[in-house]
Design a protein around this motif. Structure first.
Motif, PDB file in Angstrom:
ATOM      1  N   MET A   1       0.884  -1.117  -0.026  1.00  0.00           N
ATOM      2  CA  MET A   1      -0.142   0.010  -0.068  1.00  0.00           C
ATOM      3  C   MET A   1       0.856   1.188   0.154  1.00  0.00           C
ATOM      4  O   MET A   1       1.803   1.158   0.646  1.00  0.00           O
ATOM      5  N   THR A   2       0.535   2.331  -0.725  1.00  0.00           N
ATOM      6  CA  THR A   2       1.267   3.425  -0.878  1.00  0.00           C
ATOM      7  C   THR A   2       0.424   4.503  -0.164  1.00  0.00           C
ATOM      8  O   THR A   2      -0.815   4.735  -0.516  1.00  0.00           O
ATOM      9  N   PHE A   3       1.266   5.158   1.002  1.00  0.00           N
ATOM     10  CA  PHE A   3       0.410   6.462   1.545  1.00  0.00           C
ATOM     11  C   PHE A   3       1.050   7.715   0.960  1.00  0.00           C
ATOM     12  O   PHE A   3       2.000   7.696   0.381  1.00  0.00           O
ATOM     13  N   CYS A   4       0.195   8.764   1.300  1.00  0.00           N
ATOM     14  CA  CYS A   4       0.478   9.944   0.632  1.00  0.00           C
ATOM     15  C   CYS A   4       1.663  10.719   1.255  1.00  0.00           C
ATOM     16  O   CYS A   4       2.323  11.208   0.532  1.00  0.00           O
ATOM     17  N   CYS A   5       2.081  10.257   2.653  1.00  0.00           N
ATOM     18  CA  CYS A   5       2.969  10.820   3.537  1.00  0.00           C
ATOM     19  C   CYS A   5       3.446   9.911   4.400  1.00  0.00           C
ATOM     20  O   CYS A   5       2.608   9.194   4.842  1.00  0.00           O
ATOM     21  N   GLU A   6       4.727  10.379   4.995  1.00  0.00           N
ATOM     22  CA  GLU A   6       5.191   9.280   5.680  1.00  0.00           C
ATOM     23  C   GLU A   6       4.328   9.285   7.159  1.00  0.00           C
ATOM     24  O   GLU A   6       4.323   8.193   7.775  1.00  0.00           O
ATOM     25  N   MET A   7       3.960  10.644   7.625  1.00  0.00           N
ATOM     26  CA  MET A   7       2.985  10.660   9.004  1.00  0.00           C
ATOM     27  C   MET A   7       1.826   9.695   8.810  1.00  0.00           C
ATOM     28  O   MET A   7       1.210   9.063   9.696  1.00  0.00           O
ATOM     29  N   MET A   8       1.151   9.985   7.553  1.00  0.00           N
ATOM     30  CA  MET A   8      -0.134   9.019   7.292  1.00  0.00           C
ATOM     31  C   MET A   8       0.460   7.377   7.387  1.00  0.00           C
ATOM     32  O   MET A   8      -0.537   6.716   8.040  1.00  0.00           O
ATOM     33  N   LYS A   9       1.371   7.090   6.535  1.00  0.00           N
ATOM     34  CA  LYS A   9       1.953   5.788   6.845  1.00  0.00           C
ATOM     35  C   LYS A   9       2.090   5.177   8.245  1.00  0.00           C
ATOM     36  O   LYS A   9       1.650   4.395   8.559  1.00  0.00           O
ATOM     37  N   ASP A  10       2.857   6.116   8.954  1.00  0.00           N
ATOM     38  CA  ASP A  10       3.174   5.581  10.427  1.00  0.00           C
ATOM     39  C   ASP A  10       1.829   5.469  11.236  1.00  0.00           C
ATOM     40  O   ASP A  10       1.696   4.643  11.836  1.00  0.00           O
ATOM     41  N   ASN A  11       0.658   6.477  11.052  1.00  0.00           N
ATOM     42  CA  ASN A  11      -0.324   6.286  11.998  1.00  0.00           C
ATOM     43  C   ASN A  11      -1.309   5.457  11.344  1.00  0.00           C
ATOM     44  O   ASN A  11      -1.914   4.606  12.195  1.00  0.00           O
ATOM     45  N   ALA A  12      -1.289   5.156  10.001  1.00  0.00           N
ATOM     46  CA  ALA A  12      -2.237   3.999   9.313  1.00  0.00           C
ATOM     47  C   ALA A  12      -1.820   2.536   9.605  1.00  0.00           C
ATOM     48  O   ALA A  12      -2.672   1.717  10.013  1.00  0.00           O
ATOM     49  N   GLU A  13      -0.231   2.484   9.886  1.00  0.00           N
ATOM     50  CA  GLU A  13       0.271   1.043  10.162  1.00  0.00           C
ATOM     51  C   GLU A  13       0.456   0.945  11.573  1.00  0.00           C
ATOM     52  O   GLU A  13       1.188  -0.217  12.088  1.00  0.00           O
ATOM     53  N   ARG A  14       0.172   1.949  12.347  1.00  0.00           N
ATOM     54  CA  ARG A  14       0.681   1.637  13.819  1.00  0.00           C
ATOM     55  C   ARG A  14       0.046   0.384  14.488  1.00  0.00           C
ATOM     56  O   ARG A  14      -1.185   0.185  14.277  1.00  0.00           O
ATOM     57  N   ARG A  15       0.867  -0.275  15.350  1.00  0.00           N
ATOM     58  CA  ARG A  15       0.377  -1.311  16.181  1.00  0.00           C
ATOM     59  C   ARG A  15       0.874  -1.135  17.441  1.00  0.00           C
ATOM     60  O   ARG A  15       1.863  -0.731  17.682  1.00  0.00           O
ATOM     61  N   CYS A  16      -0.094  -1.373  18.287  1.00  0.00           N
ATOM     62  CA  CYS A  16       0.522  -1.467  19.853  1.00  0.00           C
ATOM     63  C   CYS A  16       0.558  -2.492  20.435  1.00  0.00           C
ATOM     64  O   CYS A  16      -0.385  -3.526  20.396  1.00  0.00           O
ATOM     65  N   ASP A  17       1.463  -2.840  21.448  1.00  0.00           N
ATOM     66  CA  ASP A  17       1.900  -3.947  22.212  1.00  0.00           C
ATOM     67  C   ASP A  17       0.606  -4.320  23.130  1.00  0.00           C
ATOM     68  O   ASP A  17       0.348  -5.511  23.539  1.00  0.00           O
ATOM     69  N   GLU A  18       0.188  -3.179  23.866  1.00  0.00           N
ATOM     70  CA  GLU A  18      -0.646  -3.336  24.738  1.00  0.00           C
ATOM     71  C   GLU A  18      -2.071  -3.360  24.179  1.00  0.00           C
ATOM     72  O   GLU A  18      -3.101  -4.016  25.024  1.00  0.00           O
ATOM     73  N   HIS A  19      -2.488  -2.911  22.984  1.00  0.00           N
ATOM     74  CA  HIS A  19      -3.845  -2.808  22.666  1.00  0.00           C
ATOM     75  C   HIS A  19      -3.827  -3.403  21.092  1.00  0.00           C
ATOM     76  O   HIS A  19      -3.664  -2.677  20.284  1.00  0.00           O
ATOM     77  N   PRO A  20      -4.222  -4.755  21.194  1.00  0.00           N
ATOM     78  CA  PRO A  20      -4.437  -5.579  19.742  1.00  0.00           C
ATOM     79  C   PRO A  20      -5.534  -4.625  19.009  1.00  0.00           C
ATOM     80  O   PRO A  20      -5.389  -4.887  17.771  1.00  0.00           O
ATOM     81  N   ASP A  21      -6.399  -4.160  19.508  1.00  0.00           N
ATOM     82  CA  ASP A  21      -7.595  -3.419  18.831  1.00  0.00           C
ATOM     83  C   ASP A  21      -7.179  -2.097  18.762  1.00  0.00           C
ATOM     84  O   ASP A  21      -7.291  -1.455  19.830  1.00  0.00           O
TER      85      ASP A  21
END
Length: 67
Positions: A1-21
């Motif tokens: 998937m290609t995102f418009c900018c690095e900030m959008m990519k980082d936020n759209a793909e963020r995964r949290c170890d504490e919160h699976p949802d």
């Protein structure tokens, strides 16, 4: 998937170890799915989000299912 900018990519793909949802994690801002598109997560204890058409960081038009 290609995102418009690095900030959008980082936020759209963020995964949290504490919160699976992603809707449970207070650090997740963006909801993204290929089927539903992009949205801003509403942290109200549910799985609500507000659909967005533009990137909140760079202002680019986001692809939609109509494209």
């Amino acid at each position: 998937m290609t995102f418009c900018c690095e900030m959008m990519k980082d936020n759209a793909e963020r995964r949290c170890d504490e919160h699976p949802d992603p809707f449970d994690c207070p650090d997740n801002l963006i909801f993204f799915s290929l089927r539903d598109g992009y949205g801003l997560i509403i942290h109200d204890g549910g799985s609500s989000y507000i659909a967005i058409k533009y990137c909140p960081w760079c202002g680019a038009i986001l692809p939609s299912d109509d494209d």
